[in-house]
Design an enzyme around this catalytic site. Structure first.
Site, mmCIF file in Angstrom:
data_model
loop_
_atom_site.group_PDB
_atom_site.id
_atom_site.type_symbol
_atom_site.label_atom_id
_atom_site.label_comp_id
_atom_site.label_asym_id
_atom_site.label_seq_id
_atom_site.Cartn_x
_atom_site.Cartn_y
_atom_site.Cartn_z
ATOM 1 N N HIS A 162 0.833 -1.222 0.000
ATOM 2 C CA HIS A 162 0.000 0.000 0.000
ATOM 3 C C HIS A 162 0.863 1.267 0.000
ATOM 4 C CE1 HIS A 162 -3.324 -2.713 1.213
ATOM 5 N NE2 HIS A 162 -2.399 -3.256 1.992
ATOM 6 N N SER A 283 14.852 20.857 -16.743
ATOM 7 C CA SER A 283 13.651 21.639 -17.002
ATOM 8 C C SER A 283 14.055 22.906 -17.739
ATOM 9 C CB SER A 283 12.984 22.003 -15.670
ATOM 10 O OG SER A 283 12.230 23.188 -15.811
ATOM 11 N N LYS A 289 16.280 21.369 -11.663
ATOM 12 C CA LYS A 289 15.550 20.110 -11.838
ATOM 13 C C LYS A 289 16.358 18.995 -12.492
ATOM 14 C CE LYS A 289 11.322 19.599 -11.818
ATOM 15 N NZ LYS A 289 10.541 18.735 -10.938
ATOM 16 N N GLU A 296 9.452 7.745 -16.798
ATOM 17 C CA GLU A 296 8.083 8.187 -17.101
ATOM 18 C C GLU A 296 7.657 7.750 -18.489
ATOM 19 O OE1 GLU A 296 7.730 12.202 -14.381
ATOM 20 O OE2 GLU A 296 8.765 12.318 -16.285
#
Ligand code: ARG
Length: 486
Positions: A162, A283, A289, A296
């Site tokens: 979980h 970024s 970043k 992804e």
């Protein structure tokens, strides 16, 4: 693609007018099926040989035919021969190339076969070849995961259910938990290959040929285990494509789950890993970043793999026997899935191979969230306390720690004795039912001990993880050998 010359058609005889532009644009597939050219040429060589065996080509004609097919193959590879928009599909384009080389002799090759059995054969050949490339790329990813697992077999990490801390695990164990699904994917593809190794050639349009051809000989030459037993099934069947797309979608899902974990691991909140610069992105506005785009995209691309499977299944549903032009829609999903996997897998392998694991961070957070609670409850069970009571006692202990703003690691014997008599050092005796010496409650509250105690087959004990790794390495070696044809 080159500008088209005079449209080349394999079926003009009974038509008076030419096709409408809208029809031509709708039906043309050469812009995507051209990649089947090398496989179509392989099948053509095999077909030429059976035509010769059947007495339909003389030895001299066969030699010229094979010579022309070889030359066409070379010209295709060199980019000298290219399909034009006037060629309807790969078969049409290659017949044009053959006619250019052989004149009317080129027209003899079409005897006894149809684009229906040709295209089904080409796609099987293409896929059986590319599945081996995909397996090689899967092996690379498995290998990258296994190398990291080897290094981190005894690194303790928070194991989760979980997405909450549950029990400490070896980080190597967790990495290997991503290898097993990939190993099953390879197993599935090898199993797929066995079923896909059936040659449709000889089925003709749908009923076989009246010419004395030998489909089994063609099958053997093309590396299939047999020819199709039913010519109608041979041209109508696309199970092999759908089944491949299922395998591809499943791989996509596995990459997506691994990708999701890597996204989490690389976050500031987890900070379990540091991605290599070569496999992370920046970024355009935020200079600080470092983003996990590879992970992804691995997660995102699974969407299109599932879409490819869904598209083909939807196309196949309800098609009457045998060939229907709908079946031309089988190729783009298949090619897309192959391209997607061959694009994603090397990137994910590189990401995994180069990531740096933050061992200190993993080990300090491994016991967080009272992750050793089960160990304590199981100690009580070994002392003879019913698990129900043990669970309750440890539950009280967790609440007590929370109320007193402390952790298991800071507990003292006195604290424990206050919560439950079961925790007292001598309670229930110091030996288990079989006379084995039992540790004290405070002693089991340590992460390495907790890992080492899970030493049964499949458990997370580092020694067991190393055994698991040995077996996996053998499996993966076998997979690599299969992919390279040895
Ligand atoms: N381009 C077609 C396909 O991919 C080849 C078969 C065409 N056959 C036919 N009877 N129209 O399916």
């Amino acid at each position: 693609m080159a500008e088209g010359g005079k449209p080349m058609r394999l079926w003009g005889g009974r038509f008076e007018g030419g096709p409408a532009d809208a029809l031509t644009r709708l039906s043309v597939s050469v812009q995507f099926d051209w990649r089947l050219a090398p496989y179509d040429l392989l099948a053509s060589r095999a077909h030429a040989r059976v035509l010769h065996q059947a007495g339909l080509l003389t030895a001299d004609e066969l030699e010229r035919m094979i010579g022309a097919l070889d030359d066409l193959d070379r010209a295709c590879k060199a980019g000298e021969f290219r399909p034009t928009v006037a060629d309807e599909d790969v078969h049409t384009a290659l017949e044009r190339g053959l006619l250019e080389r052989l004149g009317s002799l080129g027209g003899k090759l079409r005897a006894g076969r149809s684009r229906n059995d040709q295209v089904a054969t080409d796609l099987r050949l293409y896929l059986r070849d590319h599945v081996r490339h995909i397996v090689s790329r899967l092996v690379e990813l498995e290998t990258a995961l296994m190398s990291q697992a080897e290094e981190h077999a005894s690194t303790a990490a928070p194991g989760m259910t979980h997405l909450q801390h549950a029990q400490p695990v070896s980080f190597g164990h967790q990495l290997l938990a991503h290898v097993h699904p990939l190993a099953r994917d390879v197993d599935r593809l090898r199993d797929w290959d066995r079923r896909a190794a059936v040659s449709p050639l000889g089925a003709g349009a749908l009923a076989g040929s009246s010419l004395p051809l030998d489909p089994q000989a063609v099958a053997e030459e093309l590396g299939f285990t047999s020819a199709a037993a039913n010519s109608m099934d041979a041209v109508a069947d696309r199970d092999f494509a759908a089944e491949f797309l299922f395998c591809a979608a499943m791989i996509g899902i596995h990459l997506s789950r691994l990708g999701e974990e890597i996204v989490l691991w690389a976050s500031q909140e987890f900070h379990w890993i540091e991605m290599d610069d070569a496999y992370s992105t920046g970024s355009s506005i935020m200079p600080q970043k470092k983003n996990p785009d590879v992970a992804e995209l691995a997660r995102g691309k699974s969407g299109r793999l599932i879409g490819d499977l869904t598209a083909l299944l939807t196309t196949l549903k309800g098609l009457p026997l045998t060939y229907n032009r709908d079946l031309q829609e089988d190729k783009e999903p298949v090619f897309d899935a192959v391209d997607t996997l061959l694009l994603v897998l090397p990137a994910v392998s590189g990401l995994v191979a180069t990531m740096r694991v933050n061992t200190a961070r993993l080990e300090t957070s491994a016991p967080d969230g009272f992750a050793l609670a089960t160990d304590l409850a199981e100690l009580l069970v070994r002392k003879g306390v019913p698990f129900r009571d043990a669970h309750e006692a440890v539950g009280h202990l967790v609440v007590w720690c929370q109320v007193n703003d402390t952790t298991f690691e800071r507990l003292t014997e006195e604290d424990l004795a206050k919560i439950s008599p079961h925790f007292a050092p001598g309670a229930g005796g110091l030996t288990g039912p079989d006379g084995e010496e039992l540790p004290g409650a405070l002693e089991v509250l340590n992460v390495q001990g907790a890992l080492a105690s899970r030493k049964a087959y499949g458990g997370t004990a580092p020694a067991q993880v190393r055994n698991q790794l040995l077996t996996l390495r053998e499996t993966v070696d076998g997979q690599a050998a299969w992919a390279s044809g040895s």
